[in-house]
Design a protein around this motif. Sequence first.
Motif, short mmCIF file in Angstrom:
data_model
loop_
_atom_site.label_atom_id
_atom_site.label_comp_id
_atom_site.label_asym_id
_atom_site.label_seq_id
_atom_site.Cartn_x
_atom_site.Cartn_y
_atom_site.Cartn_z
N SER A 156 0.83 -1.20 0.00
CA SER A 156 0.00 0.00 0.00
C SER A 156 0.86 1.25 0.00
O SER A 156 2.07 1.20 0.23
N GLN A 181 0.69 3.59 2.20
CA GLN A 181 1.16 3.83 3.57
C GLN A 181 2.47 3.10 3.84
O GLN A 181 3.40 3.67 4.42
N GLU A 182 2.53 1.84 3.42
CA GLU A 182 3.73 1.04 3.67
C GLU A 182 4.95 1.60 2.92
O GLU A 182 6.06 1.64 3.47
N ILE A 187 5.54 -2.53 10.47
CA ILE A 187 4.62 -2.84 9.37
C ILE A 187 4.18 -4.31 9.46
O ILE A 187 3.00 -4.63 9.26
N ARG A 238 0.35 -5.64 9.85
CA ARG A 238 -0.23 -6.57 8.88
C ARG A 238 -0.70 -7.85 9.56
O ARG A 238 -1.74 -8.41 9.22
N ASN A 267 -3.03 2.21 10.87
CA ASN A 267 -2.17 2.75 9.82
C ASN A 267 -1.80 4.21 10.10
O ASN A 267 -0.66 4.62 9.85
#
Length: 397
Positions: A122, A124-125, A145, A149, A270
Amino acid sequence: MFNIFEFHWRAKNRFQQVQRGILLAQNASEVEQKLLAKGYQNIHIQRNFSFPKQPKSEEITQFFTQLALLINAAIPFKQALVMQQENCTNIKLYQWLLNLNALINSGYSFSASMEKLNCYFSKQEIQLIRIGEKSGKLGLVLTNIAKARSQSEKLARKVKKVMFYPLIVLVISCLLTLGLLLFIVPQFAELYLDKAQKLPWLTAVLFYLSDTLQQQGLIWLFVLFSIVVSFLLFAKKYVNLTACQMYLLSHFPFLDRITRYSRIIFFTQNLALMLSAHIHLESALKAFLSEKMPDKVLQTQVQLSLSLLKQGYKFSEGLSSSVFSSQMVQMISIAEKSASLAEMCIHISDIYQQQLDHQIELLSQLFEPMLMLFMGGIIGTILIGLYLPIFDLGALV
């Protein structure tokens, strides 16, 4: 791009112990060279003929976790990626790692390479990884992260587990109903029609359905199968169908609260990750405006919050209690005043995670009697419809 295939191998090591495994390579000779380099003997290689599959979310999380462990263990980044590639058993992910290594070797950064390939991760990541590269804390960012997840996947498994039982009961109910309509109802139809008796409306409907299924059952079965398969295929490929599915779930009784809690947990988790990495709030919110975002309700809310932020309003003033909850909006407002928004987002995520666990457990307990009642109602209705003419004959006697 080179064609990559999956090979199963069996060999003996230097201690004459039999070893087995899976390797991805372009051909069998490449696999043999890799095994010989490791000191294996008596090598047997067999290609596995299978179609390449997209990597599961768990495999991507495992990639993050293992890469974080290697980086935290002071292993050079490029060497860590090569190790990940050598141990990869998914063809699609292996090809992605090949392209990733090629871009990094040509001078791109890790985050820029991921953004250029644009798959599996994504916005964001990628933003977090870019911050981790600049701050020299890539291992810590990857660890965070991977944890986020893992929590999301744990939540998804819980929801699937709750939905699996009703689905099985629904399938069994449909099969029993079809069995009764195809094999039992026709026998009663022959019995009643021979007597030229006026049938109750429920019995007549059952006979009509049974006759339709016998004559056009295969056609209807093929149409239904095609619709289900098409929906499952297109729902994964097209975001609009997934968004429609999210919209229906958010308006379905008992599931609307679970959908809302899941949205709050996803958003706050997030947002906390990005704010903890010192990403500006406006940039953190922009990361949610991805075309791949299935939750269009959340996307619309984030767009509104961004526009109000640019006009000078507070973040909490742009949050809708109908999309999230009044409790969450109040907590965000308090966090803004105390300048602890990242910590409050973590706290909110933990609170709603507990509430979601409770809702899922409650829903799983409610589903069992409701589904038993539903299945019993269907079968009971069919049996009553079959025996109504006999009751009418008894009344006449």
